[in-house]
Design a protein around this motif. Structure first.
Motif, PDB file in Angstrom:
ATOM      1  N   VAL A 183       0.839  -1.201   0.000  1.00  0.00           N
ATOM      2  CA  VAL A 183       0.000   0.000   0.000  1.00  0.00           C
ATOM      3  C   VAL A 183       0.878   1.258   0.000  1.00  0.00           C
ATOM      4  O   VAL A 183       0.600   2.211  -0.743  1.00  0.00           O
ATOM      5  CB  VAL A 183      -0.984  -0.002   1.190  1.00  0.00           C
ATOM      6  CG1 VAL A 183      -1.668   1.349   1.350  1.00  0.00           C
ATOM      7  CG2 VAL A 183      -2.028  -1.101   1.017  1.00  0.00           C
ATOM      8  N   LEU A 184       1.941   1.274   0.796  1.00  0.00           N
ATOM      9  CA  LEU A 184       2.839   2.433   0.814  1.00  0.00           C
ATOM     10  C   LEU A 184       3.433   2.687  -0.572  1.00  0.00           C
ATOM     11  O   LEU A 184       3.515   3.828  -1.022  1.00  0.00           O
ATOM     12  CB  LEU A 184       3.953   2.241   1.845  1.00  0.00           C
ATOM     13  CG  LEU A 184       3.542   2.415   3.301  1.00  0.00           C
ATOM     14  CD1 LEU A 184       4.635   1.886   4.225  1.00  0.00           C
ATOM     15  CD2 LEU A 184       3.236   3.867   3.603  1.00  0.00           C
ATOM     16  N   ILE A 187       0.761   4.220  -2.674  1.00  0.00           N
ATOM     17  CA  ILE A 187       0.541   5.625  -2.312  1.00  0.00           C
ATOM     18  C   ILE A 187       1.572   6.506  -3.007  1.00  0.00           C
ATOM     19  O   ILE A 187       1.235   7.532  -3.610  1.00  0.00           O
ATOM     20  CB  ILE A 187       0.586   5.802  -0.775  1.00  0.00           C
ATOM     21  CG1 ILE A 187      -0.689   5.220  -0.160  1.00  0.00           C
ATOM     22  CG2 ILE A 187       0.780   7.269  -0.391  1.00  0.00           C
ATOM     23  CD1 ILE A 187      -0.626   5.064   1.345  1.00  0.00           C
ATOM     24  N   ARG A 208       0.694   6.563  -6.830  1.00  0.00           N
ATOM     25  CA  ARG A 208      -0.557   7.145  -7.308  1.00  0.00           C
ATOM     26  C   ARG A 208      -0.847   8.570  -6.824  1.00  0.00           C
ATOM     27  O   ARG A 208      -1.639   9.285  -7.435  1.00  0.00           O
ATOM     28  CB  ARG A 208      -1.727   6.246  -6.904  1.00  0.00           C
ATOM     29  CG  ARG A 208      -1.702   4.878  -7.553  1.00  0.00           C
ATOM     30  CD  ARG A 208      -1.965   4.923  -9.046  1.00  0.00           C
ATOM     31  NE  ARG A 208      -3.360   5.315  -9.225  1.00  0.00           N
ATOM     32  CZ  ARG A 208      -3.820   6.036 -10.232  1.00  0.00           C
ATOM     33  NH1 ARG A 208      -3.030   6.451 -11.173  1.00  0.00           N
ATOM     34  NH2 ARG A 208      -5.099   6.342 -10.293  1.00  0.00           N
ATOM     35  N   ALA A 209      -0.224   8.992  -5.747  1.00  0.00           N
ATOM     36  CA  ALA A 209      -0.562  10.297  -5.156  1.00  0.00           C
ATOM     37  C   ALA A 209      -0.186  11.448  -6.082  1.00  0.00           C
ATOM     38  O   ALA A 209       0.878  11.454  -6.695  1.00  0.00           O
ATOM     39  CB  ALA A 209       0.140  10.464  -3.814  1.00  0.00           C
ATOM     40  N   ILE A 266       0.472  14.087  -0.324  1.00  0.00           N
ATOM     41  CA  ILE A 266       0.542  13.130   0.787  1.00  0.00           C
ATOM     42  C   ILE A 266       0.623  13.911   2.096  1.00  0.00           C
ATOM     43  O   ILE A 266       1.567  14.661   2.316  1.00  0.00           O
ATOM     44  CB  ILE A 266       1.749  12.177   0.655  1.00  0.00           C
ATOM     45  CG1 ILE A 266       1.665  11.383  -0.646  1.00  0.00           C
ATOM     46  CG2 ILE A 266       1.808  11.236   1.867  1.00  0.00           C
ATOM     47  CD1 ILE A 266       2.906  10.546  -0.937  1.00  0.00           C
ATOM     48  N   TRP A 315      -3.465  10.970   4.198  1.00  0.00           N
ATOM     49  CA  TRP A 315      -4.408  11.368   3.167  1.00  0.00           C
ATOM     50  C   TRP A 315      -3.635  11.637   1.896  1.00  0.00           C
ATOM     51  O   TRP A 315      -2.505  12.130   1.949  1.00  0.00           O
ATOM     52  CB  TRP A 315      -5.150  12.649   3.557  1.00  0.00           C
ATOM     53  CG  TRP A 315      -5.931  12.551   4.809  1.00  0.00           C
ATOM     54  CD1 TRP A 315      -7.258  12.227   4.930  1.00  0.00           C
ATOM     55  CD2 TRP A 315      -5.471  12.788   6.145  1.00  0.00           C
ATOM     56  NE1 TRP A 315      -7.631  12.243   6.255  1.00  0.00           N
ATOM     57  CE2 TRP A 315      -6.545  12.585   7.023  1.00  0.00           C
ATOM     58  CE3 TRP A 315      -4.235  13.138   6.688  1.00  0.00           C
ATOM     59  CZ2 TRP A 315      -6.447  12.728   8.396  1.00  0.00           C
ATOM     60  CZ3 TRP A 315      -4.116  13.270   8.056  1.00  0.00           C
ATOM     61  CH2 TRP A 315      -5.224  13.072   8.899  1.00  0.00           C
ATOM     62  N   ILE A 316      -4.241  11.314   0.766  1.00  0.00           N
ATOM     63  CA  ILE A 316      -3.662  11.651  -0.527  1.00  0.00           C
ATOM     64  C   ILE A 316      -4.766  12.123  -1.458  1.00  0.00           C
ATOM     65  O   ILE A 316      -5.946  11.916  -1.201  1.00  0.00           O
ATOM     66  CB  ILE A 316      -2.920  10.464  -1.183  1.00  0.00           C
ATOM     67  CG1 ILE A 316      -3.878   9.330  -1.588  1.00  0.00           C
ATOM     68  CG2 ILE A 316      -1.798   9.953  -0.300  1.00  0.00           C
ATOM     69  CD1 ILE A 316      -3.242   8.242  -2.437  1.00  0.00           C
ATOM     70  N   TYR A 376      -8.477  10.744  -0.652  1.00  0.00           N
ATOM     71  CA  TYR A 376      -8.596   9.421  -0.032  1.00  0.00           C
ATOM     72  C   TYR A 376      -7.874   9.454   1.311  1.00  0.00           C
ATOM     73  O   TYR A 376      -6.847  10.113   1.452  1.00  0.00           O
ATOM     74  CB  TYR A 376      -7.945   8.339  -0.902  1.00  0.00           C
ATOM     75  CG  TYR A 376      -8.613   8.168  -2.237  1.00  0.00           C
ATOM     76  CD1 TYR A 376      -9.725   7.345  -2.384  1.00  0.00           C
ATOM     77  CD2 TYR A 376      -8.142   8.846  -3.350  1.00  0.00           C
ATOM     78  CE1 TYR A 376     -10.351   7.196  -3.610  1.00  0.00           C
ATOM     79  CE2 TYR A 376      -8.755   8.702  -4.585  1.00  0.00           C
ATOM     80  CZ  TYR A 376      -9.862   7.882  -4.707  1.00  0.00           C
ATOM     81  OH  TYR A 376     -10.473   7.742  -5.920  1.00  0.00           O
ATOM     82  N   PHE A 423      -6.193   6.890   4.254  1.00  0.00           N
ATOM     83  CA  PHE A 423      -5.691   5.549   4.545  1.00  0.00           C
ATOM     84  C   PHE A 423      -5.496   5.472   6.049  1.00  0.00           C
ATOM     85  O   PHE A 423      -4.820   6.332   6.629  1.00  0.00           O
ATOM     86  CB  PHE A 423      -4.347   5.305   3.852  1.00  0.00           C
ATOM     87  CG  PHE A 423      -4.442   5.233   2.361  1.00  0.00           C
ATOM     88  CD1 PHE A 423      -4.314   4.021   1.708  1.00  0.00           C
ATOM     89  CD2 PHE A 423      -4.648   6.370   1.599  1.00  0.00           C
ATOM     90  CE1 PHE A 423      -4.387   3.936   0.326  1.00  0.00           C
ATOM     91  CE2 PHE A 423      -4.725   6.303   0.215  1.00  0.00           C
ATOM     92  CZ  PHE A 423      -4.599   5.085  -0.415  1.00  0.00           C
ATOM     93  N   ILE A 458      -9.053   2.043   3.107  1.00  0.00           N
ATOM     94  CA  ILE A 458      -8.987   3.163   2.174  1.00  0.00           C
ATOM     95  C   ILE A 458     -10.382   3.761   2.160  1.00  0.00           C
ATOM     96  O   ILE A 458     -11.357   3.088   1.839  1.00  0.00           O
ATOM     97  CB  ILE A 458      -8.576   2.720   0.759  1.00  0.00           C
ATOM     98  CG1 ILE A 458      -7.228   2.008   0.792  1.00  0.00           C
ATOM     99  CG2 ILE A 458      -8.544   3.945  -0.175  1.00  0.00           C
ATOM    100  CD1 ILE A 458      -6.809   1.416  -0.548  1.00  0.00           C
ATOM    101  N   MET A 504      -5.161   0.097  -6.077  1.00  0.00           N
ATOM    102  CA  MET A 504      -4.457   1.382  -6.168  1.00  0.00           C
ATOM    103  C   MET A 504      -4.589   1.977  -7.561  1.00  0.00           C
ATOM    104  O   MET A 504      -4.775   3.176  -7.708  1.00  0.00           O
ATOM    105  CB  MET A 504      -2.983   1.209  -5.787  1.00  0.00           C
ATOM    106  CG  MET A 504      -2.752   0.773  -4.341  1.00  0.00           C
ATOM    107  SD  MET A 504      -3.487   1.872  -3.088  1.00  0.00           S
ATOM    108  CE  MET A 504      -2.535   3.370  -3.337  1.00  0.00           C
TER     109      MET A 504
END
Length: 113
Positions: A36-37, A40, A43-44, A49, A63-64, A71, A73, A84, A110
């Motif tokens: 997930v990191l 992030i 995609r951010a 971030i 948040w991103i 979104y 997290f 999410i 993602m």
């Protein structure tokens, strides 16, 4: 309060905190947290971030924005999953992730944000 993560140092500090806490309290998200990191970071939107702070240290929430959409997290202690959420920490849960979720599924999640 949240800080905006603009450099690798801040993301590194956040990731270390997440993984340290996962080792002690959330062993069923250690692998998925890393995935997930990475998602992030991938995609951010630039400079979107934001890492929650608690007592001056990074907490288990960030948040991103992806394509301008917000979104959140967060790690949920009751379900022992990474959530999410749509828009904010209280938004609708879009996805709940733990180590039982395949990496390929996390990539799909993602990519879909």
């Amino acid at each position: 309060m949240a800080i905006t993560a603009k450099d690798v140092q801040q993301l590194n500090e956040y990731a270390k905190g997440v993984m340290d806490r996962a080792e002690h309290h959330a062993g069923n998200v250690k692998g998925s947290a890393l995935t997930v990191l990475g998602g992030i970071i991938w995609r951010a939107d630039a400079d979107s971030i934001r890492i929650r702070q608690y007592a001056g240290s990074p907490a288990n929430m960030l948040w991103i924005k992806v394509n301008g959409k917000d979104y959140a997290f967060r790690y949920d202690h009751a379900s022992e999953q990474i959530e999410i959420r749509d828009g904010s920490q209280n938004g609708t849960i879009l996805h709940a992730i733990d180590d039982a979720v395949p990496i390929t599924a996390i990539e799909t999640i993602m990519r879909g944000l």
